[in-house]
Design a protein around this motif. Structure first.
Motif, PDB file in Angstrom:
ATOM      1  N   GLN A  23       3.098 -11.362 -17.575  1.00 34.00           N
ATOM      2  CA  GLN A  23       4.520 -11.585 -17.315  1.00 34.00           C
ATOM      3  C   GLN A  23       5.288 -10.274 -17.140  1.00 34.00           C
ATOM      4  N   LEU A  24       4.597  -9.239 -16.688  1.00 36.71           N
ATOM      5  CA  LEU A  24       5.232  -7.952 -16.406  1.00 36.71           C
ATOM      6  C   LEU A  24       4.947  -7.581 -14.957  1.00 36.71           C
ATOM      7  N   LEU A  25       5.709  -6.656 -14.427  1.00 36.92           N
ATOM      8  CA  LEU A  25       5.435  -6.148 -13.094  1.00 36.92           C
ATOM      9  C   LEU A  25       5.716  -4.654 -13.114  1.00 36.92           C
ATOM     10  N   SER A  26       4.710  -3.872 -12.722  1.00 36.71           N
ATOM     11  CA  SER A  26       4.867  -2.419 -12.738  1.00 36.71           C
ATOM     12  C   SER A  26       4.106  -1.842 -11.560  1.00 36.71           C
ATOM     13  N   GLY A  27       3.982  -0.525 -11.530  1.00 31.96           N
ATOM     14  CA  GLY A  27       3.269   0.131 -10.441  1.00 31.96           C
ATOM     15  C   GLY A  27       4.216   0.786  -9.463  1.00 31.96           C
ATOM     16  N   LYS A  28       3.726   0.996  -8.260  1.00 36.66           N
ATOM     17  CA  LYS A  28       4.490   1.704  -7.235  1.00 36.66           C
ATOM     18  C   LYS A  28       4.481   0.923  -5.934  1.00 36.66           C
ATOM     19  N   VAL A  29       5.612   0.958  -5.229  1.00 35.43           N
ATOM     20  CA  VAL A  29       5.704   0.403  -3.879  1.00 35.43           C
ATOM     21  C   VAL A  29       6.144   1.535  -2.962  1.00 35.43           C
ATOM     22  N   LYS A  30       5.329   1.828  -1.960  1.00 31.67           N
ATOM     23  CA  LYS A  30       5.661   2.883  -1.000  1.00 31.67           C
ATOM     24  C   LYS A  30       6.191   2.223   0.270  1.00 31.67           C
ATOM     25  N   VAL A  31       7.439   2.544   0.598  1.00 32.71           N
ATOM     26  CA  VAL A  31       8.138   1.902   1.711  1.00 32.71           C
ATOM     27  C   VAL A  31       8.420   2.920   2.803  1.00 32.71           C
ATOM     28  N   GLY A  32       8.031   2.601   4.034  1.00 36.72           N
ATOM     29  CA  GLY A  32       8.386   3.412   5.192  1.00 36.72           C
ATOM     30  C   GLY A  32       9.611   2.819   5.866  1.00 36.72           C
ATOM     31  N   SER A  33      10.605   3.657   6.150  1.00 40.48           N
ATOM     32  CA  SER A  33      11.860   3.159   6.695  1.00 40.48           C
ATOM     33  C   SER A  33      12.479   4.190   7.615  1.00 40.48           C
ATOM     34  N   GLU A  77      -6.694   0.052  -6.666  1.00 42.90           N
ATOM     35  CA  GLU A  77      -6.528   0.344  -8.092  1.00 42.90           C
ATOM     36  C   GLU A  77      -5.124  -0.063  -8.557  1.00 42.90           C
ATOM     37  N   ASN A  78      -4.129   0.277  -7.756  1.00 40.18           N
ATOM     38  CA  ASN A  78      -2.744  -0.069  -8.069  1.00 40.18           C
ATOM     39  C   ASN A  78      -2.579  -1.587  -8.134  1.00 40.18           C
ATOM     40  N   LYS A  79      -3.233  -2.288  -7.194  1.00 44.43           N
ATOM     41  CA  LYS A  79      -3.124  -3.748  -7.145  1.00 44.43           C
ATOM     42  C   LYS A  79      -3.781  -4.384  -8.365  1.00 44.43           C
ATOM     43  N   ILE A  80      -4.907  -3.846  -8.816  1.00 49.92           N
ATOM     44  CA  ILE A  80      -5.586  -4.375  -9.999  1.00 49.92           C
ATOM     45  C   ILE A  80      -4.667  -4.330 -11.212  1.00 49.92           C
ATOM     46  N   TYR A  81      -4.016  -3.174 -11.405  1.00 46.24           N
ATOM     47  CA  TYR A  81      -3.118  -3.039 -12.551  1.00 46.24           C
ATOM     48  C   TYR A  81      -1.910  -3.971 -12.416  1.00 46.24           C
ATOM     49  N   GLN A  82      -1.408  -4.108 -11.190  1.00 43.65           N
ATOM     50  CA  GLN A  82      -0.242  -4.974 -10.987  1.00 43.65           C
ATOM     51  C   GLN A  82      -0.587  -6.441 -11.247  1.00 43.65           C
ATOM     52  N   VAL A  83      -1.776  -6.865 -10.821  1.00 44.27           N
ATOM     53  CA  VAL A  83      -2.198  -8.249 -11.070  1.00 44.27           C
ATOM     54  C   VAL A  83      -2.331  -8.482 -12.575  1.00 44.27           C
ATOM     55  N   ASP A 109      10.356  -1.488 -14.169  1.00 45.44           N
ATOM     56  CA  ASP A 109       9.135  -0.705 -14.363  1.00 45.44           C
ATOM     57  C   ASP A 109       8.390  -0.412 -13.070  1.00 45.44           C
ATOM     58  N   VAL A 110       8.905  -0.889 -11.952  1.00 48.80           N
ATOM     59  CA  VAL A 110       8.268  -0.615 -10.659  1.00 48.80           C
ATOM     60  C   VAL A 110       8.957   0.590 -10.015  1.00 48.80           C
ATOM     61  N   TYR A 111       8.144   1.564  -9.609  1.00 48.98           N
ATOM     62  CA  TYR A 111       8.652   2.775  -8.977  1.00 48.98           C
ATOM     63  C   TYR A 111       8.624   2.594  -7.456  1.00 48.98           C
ATOM     64  N   ILE A 112       9.751   2.852  -6.805  1.00 46.97           N
ATOM     65  CA  ILE A 112       9.835   2.746  -5.348  1.00 46.97           C
ATOM     66  C   ILE A 112       9.833   4.143  -4.745  1.00 46.97           C
ATOM     67  N   GLU A 113       8.911   4.385  -3.831  1.00 47.95           N
ATOM     68  CA  GLU A 113       8.882   5.649  -3.100  1.00 47.95           C
ATOM     69  C   GLU A 113       9.265   5.371  -1.642  1.00 47.95           C
ATOM     70  N   LEU A 114      10.329   5.990  -1.191  1.00 47.31           N
ATOM     71  CA  LEU A 114      10.836   5.781   0.164  1.00 47.31           C
ATOM     72  C   LEU A 114      10.474   6.975   1.036  1.00 47.31           C
ATOM     73  N   ILE A 115       9.838   6.692   2.166  1.00 51.07           N
ATOM     74  CA  ILE A 115       9.491   7.739   3.131  1.00 51.07           C
ATOM     75  C   ILE A 115      10.165   7.396   4.450  1.00 51.07           C
ATOM     76  N   GLU A 116      10.969   8.309   4.974  1.00 45.53           N
ATOM     77  CA  GLU A 116      11.729   8.038   6.193  1.00 45.53           C
ATOM     78  C   GLU A 116      11.084   8.695   7.416  1.00 45.53           C
ATOM     79  N   GLY A 117      11.177   7.995   8.538  1.00 45.25           N
ATOM     80  CA  GLY A 117      10.670   8.529   9.795  1.00 45.25           C
ATOM     81  C   GLY A 117      11.113   7.634  10.939  1.00 45.25           C
ATOM     82  N   THR A 118      10.559   7.853  12.114  1.00 49.51           N
ATOM     83  CA  THR A 118      10.838   6.986  13.255  1.00 49.51           C
ATOM     84  C   THR A 118       9.962   5.737  13.155  1.00 49.51           C
ATOM     85  N   SER A 119      10.271   4.726  13.956  1.00 45.90           N
ATOM     86  CA  SER A 119       9.461   3.502  13.951  1.00 45.90           C
ATOM     87  C   SER A 119       8.004   3.805  14.270  1.00 45.90           C
TER      88      SER A 119
END
Length: 295
Positions: free
Chosen positions: A90-100, A78-84, A122-132
């Motif tokens: 010519q806009l870019l929005s949505g969320k990127v969830k990053v594990g680090s 669903e997120n990818k559909i809206y981003q496409v 307009d893109v929201y970044i969610e960072l989640i930290e943990g071990t590899s």
């Protein structure tokens, strides 16, 4: 059967929090509304998603765990559909969830985040930290869109960002402070290992050199290792990349045999990530002089 995406979204949040109250607070809806959504989803699917245990609270059933993974996949699509669609305009929005893991969050992400936010506010970044190892699990079950982990990277697609190696740390008054490098076999009984996803690399090198891996003392993070070494409890063995993210006044020594590993980005497929995730990877790659991905 018509799937209610709102009920699925509420179920996903409850599954992440394992608490109706916390889920309702994050979703800004009432507790009864959250409970009703979950019950309606269970009724429409004719299954039990949660076990309501008096001692342990909410617990996912086995089928609930499977539904959660599928729900995350549906949220991703669903997120990818809206981003496409936004990209087409010519806009870019949505969320990127990053594990680090923490060292990456300190050494790599700040510059990447600053550059990315300046280009795509307009893109929201969610960072989640943990071990590899935790991050690999999050990539596997699609808790995150991409992970930044230490090698090995199998079975995921990967792109190397950084070459890393292990070093030894000792106090200034240590008897080995004049040695150019520290022999791991000779001093194996004094080693304190900092776990950080490099256990496989250590084991492999030890096997190649017929060194017995003795876990006399291991710790979970660099700060703890530094305090252990400061108190003369042993010779600290840690990744140079991780060590560079913390402050200390210890002596750094090369080790023999040399132990190396890579830091890289992993996903199920770089071709299938969302447009926002692909752009985030591109910004990170360009920031580290790596070849960007085509969009």
């Amino acid at each position: 059967m018509v799937m209610n995406m709102n009920n699925l979204s509420i179920f996903q949040k409850v599954s992440e929090k394992m608490n109706i109250t916390e889920a309702s607070e994050e979703l800004f809806i009432s507790q009864p509304a959250v409970s009703k959504a979950v019950k309606n989803l269970e009724k429409s699917l004719n299954i039990k998603l949660f076990i309501r245990d008096k001692r342990n609270g909410l617990m996912l059933t086995e089928v609930g765990k499977e539904i959660l993974i599928l729900t995350r996949q549906m949220t991703f699509i669903e997120n990818k559909i809206y981003q496409v669609a936004h990209r087409e305009n010519q806009l870019l929005s949505g969320k990127v969830k990053v594990g680090s893991f923490p060292a990456v969050s300190t050494n790599i992400l700040p510059m990447t985040l600053a550059l990315f936010r300046s280009k795509y506010p307009d893109v929201y970044i969610e960072l989640i930290e943990g071990t590899s190892d935790q991050i690999k699990e999050w990539v596997e079950d699609r808790t995150v869109d991409m992970g930044i982990v230490a090698s090995p990277f199998d079975p995921y697609e990967f792109k190397v960002l950084n070459k890393d190696y292990m070093v030894a740390i000792i106090p200034e008054d240590h008897r080995l402070n004049r040695e150019q490098q520290i022999d791991l076999e000779k001093h194996q009984n004094e080693m304190i290992f900092c776990k950080g996803g490099h256990e496989i690399a250590i084991s492999k090198i030890f096997q190649e050199h017929n060194i017995k891996f003795k876990e006399t003392l291991t710790v979970q993070n660099a700060e703890t290792l530094i305090n252990m070494v400061k108190n003369n409890l042993g010779i600290g063995i840690v990744s140079n990349f991780t060590l560079s993210s913390v402050s200390h006044h210890l002596i750094i020594k090369d080790i023999q045999p040399r132990i190396t590993r890579d830091i890289g980005i992993i996903t199920h497929s770089f071709d299938e990530v969302t447009p926002a995730t692909k752009e985030f990877i591109n910004v990170m790659s360009q920031n580290h002089n790596s070849e960007p991905f085509s969009t």
